[in-house]
Write a protein that holds these residues in place. Structure first.
Motif, PDB file in Angstrom:
ATOM      1  N   SER A 163       0.804  -1.232   0.000  1.00 61.68           N
ATOM      2  CA  SER A 163       0.000   0.000   0.000  1.00 61.68           C
ATOM      3  C   SER A 163       0.830   1.272   0.000  1.00 61.68           C
ATOM      4  O   SER A 163       0.280   2.364   0.168  1.00 61.68           O
ATOM      5  CB  SER A 163      -1.002   0.025   1.161  1.00 61.68           C
ATOM      6  N   ASP A 164       2.138   1.170  -0.184  1.00 58.23           N
ATOM      7  CA  ASP A 164       2.972   2.363  -0.326  1.00 58.23           C
ATOM      8  C   ASP A 164       2.632   3.105  -1.617  1.00 58.23           C
ATOM      9  O   ASP A 164       2.274   2.495  -2.636  1.00 58.23           O
ATOM     10  CB  ASP A 164       4.453   1.982  -0.397  1.00 58.23           C
TER      11      ASP A 164
ATOM     12  N   ASP B 198     -16.194  -2.635 -13.477  1.00 58.39           N
ATOM     13  CA  ASP B 198     -16.024  -2.079 -12.133  1.00 58.39           C
ATOM     14  C   ASP B 198     -14.900  -1.051 -12.111  1.00 58.39           C
ATOM     15  O   ASP B 198     -15.048   0.048 -11.549  1.00 58.39           O
ATOM     16  CB  ASP B 198     -15.738  -3.222 -11.149  1.00 58.39           C
ATOM     17  N   TYR B 199     -13.761  -1.367 -12.735  1.00 55.84           N
ATOM     18  CA  TYR B 199     -12.631  -0.434 -12.716  1.00 55.84           C
ATOM     19  C   TYR B 199     -12.846   0.743 -13.653  1.00 55.84           C
ATOM     20  O   TYR B 199     -12.344   1.850 -13.394  1.00 55.84           O
ATOM     21  CB  TYR B 199     -11.321  -1.172 -13.010  1.00 55.84           C
TER      22      TYR B 199
ATOM     23  N   LEU C  69      -5.182   9.638  -6.236  1.00 55.35           N
ATOM     24  CA  LEU C  69      -5.196   9.570  -4.773  1.00 55.35           C
ATOM     25  C   LEU C  69      -6.536   9.055  -4.258  1.00 55.35           C
ATOM     26  O   LEU C  69      -6.580   8.295  -3.279  1.00 55.35           O
ATOM     27  CB  LEU C  69      -4.882  10.947  -4.183  1.00 55.35           C
ATOM     28  N   GLN C  70      -7.625   9.437  -4.912  1.00 51.29           N
ATOM     29  CA  GLN C  70      -8.933   8.935  -4.499  1.00 51.29           C
ATOM     30  C   GLN C  70      -9.058   7.445  -4.782  1.00 51.29           C
ATOM     31  O   GLN C  70      -9.589   6.684  -3.963  1.00 51.29           O
ATOM     32  CB  GLN C  70     -10.048   9.692  -5.223  1.00 51.29           C
TER      33      GLN C  70
ATOM     34  N   ASP D  58      -9.595   4.375  -2.075  1.00 53.82           N
ATOM     35  CA  ASP D  58     -10.673   3.384  -2.205  1.00 53.82           C
ATOM     36  C   ASP D  58     -10.153   1.954  -2.169  1.00 53.82           C
ATOM     37  O   ASP D  58     -10.823   1.052  -1.654  1.00 53.82           O
ATOM     38  CB  ASP D  58     -11.439   3.599  -3.516  1.00 53.82           C
ATOM     39  N   THR D  59      -8.955   1.724  -2.732  1.00 50.56           N
ATOM     40  CA  THR D  59      -8.489   0.348  -2.924  1.00 50.56           C
ATOM     41  C   THR D  59      -7.168   0.025  -2.235  1.00 50.56           C
ATOM     42  O   THR D  59      -6.816  -1.146  -2.104  1.00 50.56           O
ATOM     43  CB  THR D  59      -8.333   0.045  -4.424  1.00 50.56           C
ATOM     44  N   ARG D  60      -6.407   1.050  -1.835  1.00 56.84           N
ATOM     45  CA  ARG D  60      -5.123   0.862  -1.136  1.00 56.84           C
ATOM     46  C   ARG D  60      -4.147  -0.013  -1.927  1.00 56.84           C
ATOM     47  O   ARG D  60      -3.459  -0.874  -1.373  1.00 56.84           O
ATOM     48  CB  ARG D  60      -5.349   0.266   0.253  1.00 56.84           C
TER      49      ARG D  60
END
Length: 263
Positions: A34-35, A120-121, A181-182, A186-188
């Motif tokens: 998640s970095d 979805d994506y 960033l959003q 949402d998904t990390r």
């Protein structure tokens, strides 16, 4: 401890018709799950070459690259790349077809599952209205969103982004940064992001690796970017600090040396 990505003492060289070029010299860093890890440095410091090596498209002449402890020897679906060029999409395929294509090719999902994930994506990058459009009808920012959706839909271990917003105008670039960033919130997902813009590095990254000019070596690593850059005036101070580090005449640092930045 096993990190998601480990770059361990990596030297990268390539041949031109005239000479053998050393792009990076003994570069080391690690990326956690998640970095939002940014490689920052001037043109010619080997950032993009390093990204290609992480992608498995070239092999180190020295050192090793590992994903989840496994040595990287070739490209794989665990690493997806997004480039800055707008022509990375297949022009004869629609937005949906571009995103679903790699999902179907891998054969890991049924056709229905692949279609559902692609939709979805596409929705996540706010392109549902353009799902049947062809690339030539899209703006530069929309094309980049399709490329990001295509990479994210594969749900890779790490998304590799090579100056993906560099060719966009300033306003579109800022909007694309916000959207990235959003999407991360949402998904990390984990991202390794290349840029030569200090401001973009601070905005996108939670950790930043500063690289020296050719051949690329580690100058410093800035930790806890969000805390340092998130305070009033913090981003300006951090930008000045990073600028001074990048353009100082000091020798490059060992990979274990870090600059921990605070607001």
């Amino acid at each position: 401890m096993t990190y998601l990505l480990e770059v361990d003492g990596v030297t990268l060289t390539y041949k031109t018709p005239q000479i053998l070029v050393t792009a990076t010299r003994r570069v080391s860093f690690h990326v956690n799950q998640s970095d939002r890890y940014v490689l920052l440095g001037p043109s010619g410091c080997g950032k993009s070459t390093l990204l290609k090596a992480v992608g498995g498209y070239m092999s180190p002449t020295e050192g090793e690259i590992r994903i989840k402890g496994r040595k990287v020897t070739e490209p794989g679906a665990d690493r997806m790349m997004v480039f800055q060029e707008f022509d990375q999409l297949l022009p004869w395929k629609t937005v949906f077809e571009n995103v679903v294509f790699p999902l179907r090719v891998t054969g890991k999902l049924s056709r229905q599952e692949a279609d559902e994930r692609a939709r979805d994506y596409i929705e996540k990058v706010h392109l549902t209205r353009a799902i049947d459009a062809y690339p030539h009808t899209l703006s530069g920012g929309m094309k980049q969103r399709v490329a990001i959706a295509r990479g994210m839909a594969m749900e890779p271990d790490i998304l590799l982004m090579d100056e993906p917003f560099a060719a966009l105008d300033a306003l579109t670039r800022r909007r694309m940064q916000d959207e990235l960033l959003q999407l991360w919130a949402d998904t990390r997902f984990t991202v390794l992001f290349v840029t030569h813009s200090i401001a973009e590095a601070i905005r996108i990254g939670n950790r930043i690796l500063l690289m020296s000019p050719h051949p690329g070596q580690v100058k410093a690593e800035v930790e806890d970017v969000e805390s340092a850059g998130g305070t009033e005036g913090g981003a300006t101070r951090l930008e000045r600090q990073i600028h001074d580090l990048l353009f100082s005449e000091d020798k490059v640092q060992d990979a274990d040396d870090k600059v921990v930045a605070y607001g």
